[in-house]
Design a protein around this motif. Structure first.
Motif, PDB file in Angstrom:
ATOM      1  N   LEU A 119      90.039  30.005 -17.071  1.00  0.00           N
ATOM      2  CA  LEU A 119      90.766  30.474 -18.248  1.00  0.00           C
ATOM      3  C   LEU A 119      91.267  29.323 -19.110  1.00  0.00           C
ATOM      4  O   LEU A 119      91.320  29.441 -20.339  1.00  0.00           O
ATOM      5  CB  LEU A 119      91.958  31.344 -17.814  1.00  0.00           C
ATOM      6  CG  LEU A 119      91.661  32.484 -16.845  1.00  0.00           C
ATOM      7  CD1 LEU A 119      92.909  33.319 -16.623  1.00  0.00           C
ATOM      8  CD2 LEU A 119      90.510  33.343 -17.340  1.00  0.00           C
ATOM      9  N   VAL A 120      91.671  28.229 -18.466  1.00  0.00           N
ATOM     10  CA  VAL A 120      92.124  27.035 -19.183  1.00  0.00           C
ATOM     11  C   VAL A 120      91.481  25.806 -18.552  1.00  0.00           C
ATOM     12  O   VAL A 120      91.153  25.786 -17.363  1.00  0.00           O
ATOM     13  CB  VAL A 120      93.662  26.886 -19.158  1.00  0.00           C
ATOM     14  CG1 VAL A 120      94.333  28.014 -19.928  1.00  0.00           C
ATOM     15  CG2 VAL A 120      94.186  26.810 -17.731  1.00  0.00           C
ATOM     16  N   ASP A 121      91.307  24.771 -19.358  1.00  0.00           N
ATOM     17  CA  ASP A 121      90.717  23.512 -18.915  1.00  0.00           C
ATOM     18  C   ASP A 121      91.829  22.618 -18.365  1.00  0.00           C
ATOM     19  O   ASP A 121      92.807  22.329 -19.069  1.00  0.00           O
ATOM     20  CB  ASP A 121      90.038  22.837 -20.113  1.00  0.00           C
ATOM     21  CG  ASP A 121      89.266  21.592 -19.737  1.00  0.00           C
ATOM     22  OD1 ASP A 121      89.585  20.971 -18.703  1.00  0.00           O
ATOM     23  OD2 ASP A 121      88.345  21.222 -20.487  1.00  0.00           O
ATOM     24  N   VAL A 122      91.692  22.181 -17.108  1.00  0.00           N
ATOM     25  CA  VAL A 122      92.759  21.413 -16.466  1.00  0.00           C
ATOM     26  C   VAL A 122      92.373  19.957 -16.211  1.00  0.00           C
ATOM     27  O   VAL A 122      93.031  19.247 -15.462  1.00  0.00           O
ATOM     28  CB  VAL A 122      93.209  22.074 -15.145  1.00  0.00           C
ATOM     29  CG1 VAL A 122      93.826  23.432 -15.421  1.00  0.00           C
ATOM     30  CG2 VAL A 122      92.054  22.179 -14.155  1.00  0.00           C
ATOM     31  N   ALA A 123      91.303  19.494 -16.868  1.00  0.00           N
ATOM     32  CA  ALA A 123      90.853  18.110 -16.647  1.00  0.00           C
ATOM     33  C   ALA A 123      91.943  17.101 -17.003  1.00  0.00           C
ATOM     34  O   ALA A 123      92.093  16.075 -16.331  1.00  0.00           O
ATOM     35  CB  ALA A 123      89.595  17.836 -17.461  1.00  0.00           C
ATOM     36  N   ASP A 124      92.709  17.392 -18.050  1.00  0.00           N
ATOM     37  CA  ASP A 124      93.754  16.464 -18.476  1.00  0.00           C
ATOM     38  C   ASP A 124      95.146  16.940 -18.107  1.00  0.00           C
ATOM     39  O   ASP A 124      96.138  16.478 -18.671  1.00  0.00           O
ATOM     40  CB  ASP A 124      93.669  16.247 -19.999  1.00  0.00           C
ATOM     41  CG  ASP A 124      92.445  15.436 -20.385  1.00  0.00           C
ATOM     42  OD1 ASP A 124      92.107  14.493 -19.652  1.00  0.00           O
ATOM     43  OD2 ASP A 124      91.818  15.765 -21.410  1.00  0.00           O
ATOM     44  N   SER A 125      95.225  17.873 -17.147  1.00  0.00           N
ATOM     45  CA  SER A 125      96.541  18.314 -16.689  1.00  0.00           C
ATOM     46  C   SER A 125      96.641  18.169 -15.180  1.00  0.00           C
ATOM     47  O   SER A 125      97.087  17.147 -14.666  1.00  0.00           O
ATOM     48  CB  SER A 125      96.814  19.750 -17.146  1.00  0.00           C
ATOM     49  OG  SER A 125      95.825  20.643 -16.662  1.00  0.00           O
ATOM     50  N   TYR A 126      96.188  19.161 -14.432  1.00  0.00           N
ATOM     51  CA  TYR A 126      96.272  19.081 -12.974  1.00  0.00           C
ATOM     52  C   TYR A 126      95.485  17.883 -12.429  1.00  0.00           C
ATOM     53  O   TYR A 126      95.971  17.136 -11.575  1.00  0.00           O
ATOM     54  CB  TYR A 126      95.750  20.367 -12.333  1.00  0.00           C
ATOM     55  CG  TYR A 126      96.768  21.474 -12.233  1.00  0.00           C
ATOM     56  CD1 TYR A 126      98.005  21.271 -11.623  1.00  0.00           C
ATOM     57  CD2 TYR A 126      96.494  22.738 -12.733  1.00  0.00           C
ATOM     58  CE1 TYR A 126      98.931  22.295 -11.528  1.00  0.00           C
ATOM     59  CE2 TYR A 126      97.417  23.771 -12.634  1.00  0.00           C
ATOM     60  CZ  TYR A 126      98.635  23.539 -12.032  1.00  0.00           C
ATOM     61  OH  TYR A 126      99.550  24.556 -11.933  1.00  0.00           O
ATOM     62  N   ARG A 127      94.279  17.700 -12.898  1.00  0.00           N
ATOM     63  CA  ARG A 127      93.462  16.612 -12.352  1.00  0.00           C
ATOM     64  C   ARG A 127      94.020  15.248 -12.753  1.00  0.00           C
ATOM     65  O   ARG A 127      94.001  14.307 -11.961  1.00  0.00           O
ATOM     66  CB  ARG A 127      92.004  16.779 -12.770  1.00  0.00           C
ATOM     67  CG  ARG A 127      91.390  18.044 -12.147  1.00  0.00           C
ATOM     68  CD  ARG A 127      89.896  18.047 -12.144  1.00  0.00           C
ATOM     69  NE  ARG A 127      89.400  19.205 -11.399  1.00  0.00           N
ATOM     70  CZ  ARG A 127      88.219  19.264 -10.788  1.00  0.00           C
ATOM     71  NH1 ARG A 127      87.412  18.218 -10.821  1.00  0.00           N
ATOM     72  NH2 ARG A 127      87.846  20.343 -10.140  1.00  0.00           N
ATOM     73  N   ARG A 128      94.529  15.158 -13.941  1.00  0.00           N
ATOM     74  CA  ARG A 128      95.178  13.908 -14.348  1.00  0.00           C
ATOM     75  C   ARG A 128      96.425  13.656 -13.504  1.00  0.00           C
ATOM     76  O   ARG A 128      96.714  12.510 -13.130  1.00  0.00           O
ATOM     77  CB  ARG A 128      95.539  13.985 -15.830  1.00  0.00           C
ATOM     78  CG  ARG A 128      96.190  12.717 -16.369  1.00  0.00           C
ATOM     79  CD  ARG A 128      96.540  12.897 -17.838  1.00  0.00           C
ATOM     80  NE  ARG A 128      97.286  11.753 -18.348  1.00  0.00           N
ATOM     81  CZ  ARG A 128      97.880  11.727 -19.542  1.00  0.00           C
ATOM     82  NH1 ARG A 128      97.781  12.794 -20.348  1.00  0.00           N
ATOM     83  NH2 ARG A 128      98.556  10.661 -19.939  1.00  0.00           N
ATOM     84  N   ALA A 129      97.169  14.715 -13.198  1.00  0.00           N
ATOM     85  CA  ALA A 129      98.384  14.559 -12.386  1.00  0.00           C
ATOM     86  C   ALA A 129      98.061  14.054 -10.986  1.00  0.00           C
ATOM     87  O   ALA A 129      98.837  13.291 -10.400  1.00  0.00           O
ATOM     88  CB  ALA A 129      99.136  15.886 -12.322  1.00  0.00           C
ATOM     89  N   ILE A 130      96.923  14.477 -10.422  1.00  0.00           N
ATOM     90  CA  ILE A 130      96.520  13.966  -9.105  1.00  0.00           C
ATOM     91  C   ILE A 130      96.383  12.447  -9.158  1.00  0.00           C
ATOM     92  O   ILE A 130      96.949  11.717  -8.342  1.00  0.00           O
ATOM     93  CB  ILE A 130      95.194  14.615  -8.671  1.00  0.00           C
ATOM     94  CG1 ILE A 130      95.388  16.114  -8.388  1.00  0.00           C
ATOM     95  CG2 ILE A 130      94.627  13.906  -7.439  1.00  0.00           C
ATOM     96  CD1 ILE A 130      94.079  16.874  -8.235  1.00  0.00           C
ATOM     97  N   LEU A 131      95.614  11.974 -10.120  1.00  0.00           N
ATOM     98  CA  LEU A 131      95.345  10.537 -10.228  1.00  0.00           C
ATOM     99  C   LEU A 131      96.619   9.736 -10.476  1.00  0.00           C
ATOM    100  O   LEU A 131      96.860   8.714  -9.817  1.00  0.00           O
ATOM    101  CB  LEU A 131      94.357  10.279 -11.369  1.00  0.00           C
ATOM    102  CG  LEU A 131      92.992  10.963 -11.288  1.00  0.00           C
ATOM    103  CD1 LEU A 131      92.183  10.664 -12.541  1.00  0.00           C
ATOM    104  CD2 LEU A 131      92.243  10.506 -10.053  1.00  0.00           C
ATOM    105  N   GLU A 132      97.425  10.207 -11.416  1.00  0.00           N
ATOM    106  CA  GLU A 132      98.581   9.411 -11.825  1.00  0.00           C
ATOM    107  C   GLU A 132      99.726   9.504 -10.825  1.00  0.00           C
ATOM    108  O   GLU A 132     100.546   8.582 -10.750  1.00  0.00           O
ATOM    109  CB  GLU A 132      99.020   9.815 -13.231  1.00  0.00           C
ATOM    110  CG  GLU A 132      97.955   9.478 -14.268  1.00  0.00           C
ATOM    111  CD  GLU A 132      98.479   9.485 -15.689  1.00  0.00           C
ATOM    112  OE1 GLU A 132      99.721   9.425 -15.887  1.00  0.00           O
ATOM    113  OE2 GLU A 132      97.641   9.546 -16.617  1.00  0.00           O
ATOM    114  N   SER A 133      99.797  10.581 -10.059  1.00  0.00           N
ATOM    115  CA  SER A 133     100.825  10.658  -9.018  1.00  0.00           C
ATOM    116  C   SER A 133     100.575   9.602  -7.946  1.00  0.00           C
ATOM    117  O   SER A 133     101.499   8.900  -7.514  1.00  0.00           O
ATOM    118  CB  SER A 133     100.845  12.051  -8.383  1.00  0.00           C
ATOM    119  OG  SER A 133     101.201  13.033  -9.329  1.00  0.00           O
TER     120      SER A 133
END
Length: 290
Positions: free
Chosen positions: A14-28
């Protein structure tokens, strides 16, 4: 495809999470340990299975980073292959590290592996300071806008209208309930009844365990259910549901708007038993009508 109920995943569908959830994994992981994995490595964890919960994927990525500092010599490909061999998920990641390193190294890793801090940083980065205060009930130590605001909508209004007018519609997601509600409001699916949703807060097993999907099918009194997702575990959930509930038909449909893309992604879905693979959820009406 003859079905009477459609169940939708949220992330990558429904929504693209490449720059949200997936980005949060990397930056956390980067924020806590000053090193991280590559963006493309996230999909390797997803494909290994058992990482529907992105907090646990973050923990596994951090575990790999810490293990390499203690002498682990395997590549990320080898690490995730070992996870898949062990059955997927965070426990399998821990087993892979234990099998590769001595007891003292494993203990040093455990002493530094701060899952609580990783989760807290993840939520601050993803939600941003204002939403973090409201949803997490604490005061953030990072003043951020929040990656949640960087989630382009995939689901088109015409698709929403078609599905809700012609089918019983449910939602099955690994998101916490509050974060699921935010996304559903954005795509105009917040009218889906609470009893027709499963979020992280509603079940312990997580995908690919079939309980949530079979429960939704029972609540719909459906004969055939299509489940649309963006990971192999989504397709595995439908396959497992068919095994657990032979009275009904379950069809797993993969979309190529998440981490799996192109012909390689299509082949991976098909090997797991996908009934269909679509470029996006907006191709679903044509599939169902055809």
């Amino acid at each position: 495809m003859n079905v009477d109920a459609v169940v939708l995943d949220i992330d990558g569908v429904l929504v693209d999470v490449a720059d949200s959830y997936r980005r949060a994994i990397l930056e956390s992981v980067e924020h806590v340990y000053d090193r991280t994995i590559r963006r493309e490595d996230i999909q390797r964890f997803k494909d290994a299975g058992g990482f529907n919960n992105d907090w646990e994927l973050t923990d596994a990525a951090a575990l790999y980073v810490l293990a390499t500092g203690e002498g682990y010599r395997g590549s990320i490909e080898e690490f995730t292959d070992d996870i898949a061999t062990e059955g997927g998920g965070l426990e399998a990641a821990e087993a892979a590290v234990r099998d590769a390193l001595g007891a003292q190294a494993v203990q040093r890793i455990r002493n530094r592996w701060d899952r609580e801090r990783l989760r807290d940083v993840f939520q601050q980065l993803y939600l941003g300071a204002d939403l973090y205060r409201g949803l997490e009930g604490g005061e953030p130590d990072l003043e951020t806008r929040g990656f949640i605001h960087d989630e382009p909508v995939i689901l088109e209004p015409e698709t929403v209208a078609y599905l809700t007018e012609n089918y019983a519609v449910g939602v099955l997601t690994g998101r916490p309930e509050a974060e699921a509600e935010i996304a559903l409001e954005r795509v105009d699916l917040d009218a889906v009844a609470v009893e027709h949703r499963f979020t992280m807060d509603d079940w312990e097993e997580g995908k690919p365990h079939p309980r949530a999907l079979t429960t939704l099918a029972e609540r719909f009194d459906a004969d055939a259910v299509a489940f649309v997702g963006d990971t192999l575990d989504d397709v595995r959930t439908a396959v497992n549901a068919a095994d657990a509930d032979p009275v009904r038909e379950y069809r797993g449909i993969g979309v190529l708007t998440g981490g799996l893309t192109g012909e390689a992604g299509r082949r991976k879905y098909e090997r797991e038993g996908a009934a269909a693979v679509l470029e996006s959820v907006n191709d679903l009406p044509d599939l169902l009508e055809g």
